[in-house]
Design a protein around this motif. Structure first.
Motif, PDB file in Angstrom:
ATOM      1  N   PRO A 333       0.806  -1.293  -0.568  1.00 32.59           N
ATOM      2  CA  PRO A 333      -0.191  -0.068  -0.419  1.00 32.59           C
ATOM      3  C   PRO A 333       0.838   1.048  -0.311  1.00 32.59           C
ATOM      4  O   PRO A 333       0.172   1.953  -0.547  1.00 32.59           O
ATOM      5  CB  PRO A 333      -1.170   0.029   1.065  1.00 32.59           C
ATOM      6  N   ARG A 334       2.267   1.188   0.848  1.00 30.79           N
ATOM      7  CA  ARG A 334       2.650   2.619   0.817  1.00 30.79           C
ATOM      8  C   ARG A 334       3.721   2.753  -0.298  1.00 30.79           C
ATOM      9  O   ARG A 334       4.065   4.104  -1.600  1.00 30.79           O
ATOM     10  CB  ARG A 334       3.325   2.300   2.170  1.00 30.79           C
ATOM     11  N   ALA A 335       4.008   1.377  -1.646  1.00 36.27           N
ATOM     12  CA  ALA A 335       4.849   1.945  -1.814  1.00 36.27           C
ATOM     13  C   ALA A 335       4.249   1.992  -3.844  1.00 36.27           C
ATOM     14  O   ALA A 335       4.747   3.009  -4.497  1.00 36.27           O
ATOM     15  CB  ALA A 335       5.926   0.805  -2.460  1.00 36.27           C
ATOM     16  N   MET A 336       2.848   1.635  -3.330  1.00 38.52           N
ATOM     17  CA  MET A 336       1.598   1.910  -4.427  1.00 38.52           C
ATOM     18  C   MET A 336       1.186   3.258  -4.000  1.00 38.52           C
ATOM     19  O   MET A 336       0.968   4.157  -5.092  1.00 38.52           O
ATOM     20  CB  MET A 336       0.374   1.073  -4.430  1.00 38.52           C
ATOM     21  N   TRP A 337       0.763   3.199  -2.879  1.00 42.01           N
ATOM     22  CA  TRP A 337       1.415   5.220  -2.809  1.00 42.01           C
ATOM     23  C   TRP A 337       1.421   6.150  -3.402  1.00 42.01           C
ATOM     24  O   TRP A 337       1.599   7.098  -4.371  1.00 42.01           O
ATOM     25  CB  TRP A 337       0.427   5.710  -1.673  1.00 42.01           C
ATOM     26  N   SER A 342       3.194  10.276  -7.339  1.00 40.91           N
ATOM     27  CA  SER A 342       4.139  10.798  -8.065  1.00 40.91           C
ATOM     28  C   SER A 342       4.344  10.854  -9.471  1.00 40.91           C
ATOM     29  O   SER A 342       4.680  11.668  -9.715  1.00 40.91           O
ATOM     30  CB  SER A 342       5.496   9.537  -7.741  1.00 40.91           C
ATOM     31  N   ARG A 343       3.281   9.902 -10.220  1.00 36.44           N
ATOM     32  CA  ARG A 343       2.895   9.878 -11.077  1.00 36.44           C
ATOM     33  C   ARG A 343       1.722  10.934 -11.553  1.00 36.44           C
ATOM     34  O   ARG A 343       1.384  11.241 -12.790  1.00 36.44           O
ATOM     35  CB  ARG A 343       2.163   8.659 -11.853  1.00 36.44           C
ATOM     36  N   ALA A 344       1.193  11.526 -10.240  1.00 39.92           N
ATOM     37  CA  ALA A 344       0.142  12.384 -10.462  1.00 39.92           C
ATOM     38  C   ALA A 344       0.700  14.032 -10.347  1.00 39.92           C
ATOM     39  O   ALA A 344       0.134  14.937 -11.023  1.00 39.92           O
ATOM     40  CB  ALA A 344      -0.932  12.233  -9.371  1.00 39.92           C
ATOM     41  N   VAL A 345       1.579  13.978  -9.739  1.00 40.13           N
ATOM     42  CA  VAL A 345       2.557  15.270  -9.618  1.00 40.13           C
ATOM     43  C   VAL A 345       3.214  15.426 -11.384  1.00 40.13           C
ATOM     44  O   VAL A 345       3.476  16.799 -11.802  1.00 40.13           O
ATOM     45  CB  VAL A 345       3.216  15.244  -9.016  1.00 40.13           C
ATOM     46  N   LEU A 346       3.669  14.299 -12.125  1.00 47.18           N
ATOM     47  CA  LEU A 346       4.398  14.008 -12.955  1.00 47.18           C
ATOM     48  C   LEU A 346       3.434  15.197 -14.010  1.00 47.18           C
ATOM     49  O   LEU A 346       3.426  16.178 -14.471  1.00 47.18           O
ATOM     50  CB  LEU A 346       4.412  12.951 -13.414  1.00 47.18           C
ATOM     51  N   GLY A 351       0.984  19.737 -17.140  1.00 47.42           N
ATOM     52  CA  GLY A 351      -0.006  20.250 -17.551  1.00 47.42           C
ATOM     53  C   GLY A 351      -1.164  18.788 -18.583  1.00 47.42           C
ATOM     54  O   GLY A 351      -2.087  18.815 -19.559  1.00 47.42           O
ATOM     55  N   ALA A 352      -0.679  17.338 -18.162  1.00 48.65           N
ATOM     56  CA  ALA A 352      -0.936  16.101 -18.386  1.00 48.65           C
ATOM     57  C   ALA A 352      -2.679  15.995 -18.184  1.00 48.65           C
ATOM     58  O   ALA A 352      -2.729  16.089 -16.786  1.00 48.65           O
ATOM     59  CB  ALA A 352      -0.146  14.934 -18.752  1.00 48.65           C
ATOM     60  N   PRO A 353      -3.526  15.206 -18.883  1.00 49.25           N
ATOM     61  CA  PRO A 353      -4.986  15.576 -18.259  1.00 49.25           C
ATOM     62  C   PRO A 353      -4.844  13.758 -16.651  1.00 49.25           C
ATOM     63  O   PRO A 353      -4.121  13.496 -17.035  1.00 49.25           O
ATOM     64  CB  PRO A 353      -5.647  14.896 -19.408  1.00 49.25           C
ATOM     65  N   THR A 354      -5.614  14.162 -16.520  1.00 48.82           N
ATOM     66  CA  THR A 354      -5.576  13.828 -14.764  1.00 48.82           C
ATOM     67  C   THR A 354      -6.932  13.036 -14.401  1.00 48.82           C
ATOM     68  O   THR A 354      -7.608  13.813 -14.415  1.00 48.82           O
ATOM     69  CB  THR A 354      -4.930  14.785 -13.602  1.00 48.82           C
ATOM     70  N   THR A 355      -6.445  11.669 -13.655  1.00 50.46           N
ATOM     71  CA  THR A 355      -7.643  11.014 -13.308  1.00 50.46           C
ATOM     72  C   THR A 355      -8.004  11.880 -12.224  1.00 50.46           C
ATOM     73  O   THR A 355      -8.294  12.281 -11.425  1.00 50.46           O
ATOM     74  CB  THR A 355      -7.738   9.615 -13.238  1.00 50.46           C
ATOM     75  N   ALA A 356      -9.999  11.539 -12.504  1.00 51.25           N
ATOM     76  CA  ALA A 356     -10.251  11.283 -10.250  1.00 51.25           C
ATOM     77  C   ALA A 356      -9.301  11.465  -9.285  1.00 51.25           C
ATOM     78  O   ALA A 356      -9.278  11.834  -8.247  1.00 51.25           O
ATOM     79  CB  ALA A 356     -11.543  10.999 -10.372  1.00 51.25           C
ATOM     80  N   GLU A 357      -9.011   9.804  -9.424  1.00 55.25           N
ATOM     81  CA  GLU A 357      -8.228   9.275  -8.103  1.00 55.25           C
ATOM     82  C   GLU A 357      -7.035  10.280  -7.932  1.00 55.25           C
ATOM     83  O   GLU A 357      -6.446  10.627  -7.180  1.00 55.25           O
ATOM     84  CB  GLU A 357      -8.072   8.021  -8.912  1.00 55.25           C
ATOM     85  N   GLU A 358      -6.272  10.419  -9.168  1.00 54.82           N
ATOM     86  CA  GLU A 358      -4.865  11.348  -9.446  1.00 54.82           C
ATOM     87  C   GLU A 358      -5.239  12.989  -8.748  1.00 54.82           C
ATOM     88  O   GLU A 358      -4.595  13.872  -7.829  1.00 54.82           O
ATOM     89  CB  GLU A 358      -4.391  11.599 -10.913  1.00 54.82           C
ATOM     90  N   ASP A 359      -6.313  13.487  -9.406  1.00 54.36           N
ATOM     91  CA  ASP A 359      -7.069  14.641  -9.024  1.00 54.36           C
ATOM     92  C   ASP A 359      -6.765  14.718  -7.339  1.00 54.36           C
ATOM     93  O   ASP A 359      -7.128  15.539  -6.067  1.00 54.36           O
ATOM     94  CB  ASP A 359      -8.084  15.268  -9.019  1.00 54.36           C
ATOM     95  N   GLU A 360      -7.838  14.769  -6.529  1.00 47.71           N
ATOM     96  CA  GLU A 360      -7.769  13.410  -5.120  1.00 47.71           C
ATOM     97  C   GLU A 360      -6.218  13.908  -4.206  1.00 47.71           C
ATOM     98  O   GLU A 360      -6.651  13.935  -4.125  1.00 47.71           O
ATOM     99  CB  GLU A 360      -8.577  12.618  -4.629  1.00 47.71           C
TER     100      GLU A 360
END
Length: 377
Positions: A333-337, A342-346, A351-360
């Motif tokens: 769980p920690r490594a996947m978080w 990290s991917r969401a920040v990238l 300026g790439a589209p983000t998913t709802a999960e990434e926005d959260e």
């Protein structure tokens, strides 16, 4: 487990050497098989956030890391001209300092010395050529002609893991994100007393990281074609072309780069092994199981956390299979978080589209992530 184990670690990088020291200190018989001819680490420098430094304390090398590196407490966010926009204090895990920058070769030497001093054996120019797991143990042959029977084999062999391919075929090949790191060591500027991050629009990010009293590294992240490679004769000029929008300390650091061979270029890729990270008595850890982008500076930290938690699980569980199950339940769980954050920040930075999960996830922010990661691993 009451009885000492025989453990083979495939890969002598940061995670593998940390595990070797942690296990050998506990009385286990440990061998490290490293494909390279020595511990000469590639790259320039690395950030050790507080959770990584906490691990260094657990294996007895915290003071050596701080002596070889450059400790700091504040992350500075600057505009392209070098003006400070925010100064963000970094949190501590326990008694560990907030952060340290250190040259990669120095860290490799510290961890290698710790592993050997603890009783581990390092085998260079060696890789697994044959492996058979019969449930009670693993018979291994190495390319240098050595081998033997082991209770556990651990793959700390990086994002291009040969052991992962042996277990899963080509199913989990690294995924290129479309971005790459440029890094080069330069003299430390007096005003750079901690990690400095500066962005220009959605396409350019420059980083300054002190790694000793005398030196720091200039890093830059840019979108690059998958087949792009810097020109060996012009790499410093190509880096300068990408950083023309930056002034202040970034420009001053860039002016010190005159040798194209000093520029280190690496594509940013990621790997997620979705199946269990262990098959029988063979387990993948660190980048072999969960390589992430560097946007939280937590890739190596996750690897060393994997190492000490695995050593602890082998202490507390009744047998190797139970220890691997408990370890993965605690680490995944920690490594996947970290990977998802990290991917969401990238995506956000580019300026790439983000998913709802990434926005959260992005509501947490990088400062919030740092506070989350000084919680117990």
């Amino acid at each position: 487990m009451a009885s000492p184990l025989r453990v083979l670690i495939h890969g002598g990088g940061i995670g593998g050497l940390t595990l070797a020291a942690a296990l050998a200190r506990r009385g286990h018989t440990v061998e490290v098989a490293e494909l390279r001819p020595g511990l000469e680490a590639l790259g320039v420098g690395i950030i050790q956030p507080s959770n990584a430094l906490h691990v260094m304390g657990e294996i007895g090398v915290l003071d050596a890391c701080l002596e070889a590196g450059y400790e700091w407490e504040v992350l500075t966010i600057a505009d392209p001209a070098g003006n400070t926009l925010a100064a963000v204090p970094q949190p501590r895990m326990g008694d560990a300092p907030p952060a340290n920058g250190i040259p990669r070769p120095a860290l490799a030497a510290i961890l290698g010395d710790a592993a050997v001093a603890s009783g581990a054996t390092l085998r260079f120019s060696a890789t697994i050529t044959d492996l058979t797991d019969d449930g009670d143990g693993v018979d291994v042959t190495l390319s240098d002609g050595s081998g033997g029977r082991h209770d556990l084999v651990v793959g700390f062999d990086g994002i291009g893991s040969a052991l992962r391919t042996r277990l899963y075929g080509e199913k989990y090949t690294p995924e290129y994100t479309g971005f790459a790191n440029w890094r080069v060591t330069v003299p430390r500027l007096p005003e750079v007393r901690g990690f400095v991050m500066s962005t220009a629009g959605e396409s350019a990010k420059a980083l300054l990281t002190p790694i000793s009293d005398e030196s720091m590294y200039l890093g830059a992240v840019f979108a690059e074609a998958e087949d792009f490679r810097p020109d060996p004769a012009r790499a410093h000029e190509q880096l300068a072309d990408r950083l023309t929008m930056f002034a202040g300390p970034v420009a001053a650091a860039l002016a010190a780069v005159t040798d194209p061979s000093a520029v280190v270029y690496s594509r940013i890729s990621q790997v997620t092994v979705e199946e269990p990270w262990h098959v029988g008595r063979v387990v993948l850890a660190g980048d072999a199981a969960h390589a992430c982008t560097p946007h939280l500076a937590q890739g190596a930290a996750m690897a060393v956390e994997d190492a000490v938690v695995l050593a602890e699980s082998l202490d507390t569980e009744r047998d190797v299979p139970a220890a691997l199950t408990a370890w993965e339940a605690r680490r995944r769980p920690r490594a996947m978080w970290v990977q998802a954050m990290s991917r969401a920040v990238l995506r956000q930075e580019t300026g790439a589209p983000t998913t709802a999960e990434e926005d959260e996830l992005l509501k947490t922010g990088i400062p919030g992530a740092a506070h989350a990661l000084v919680q117990p691993y």
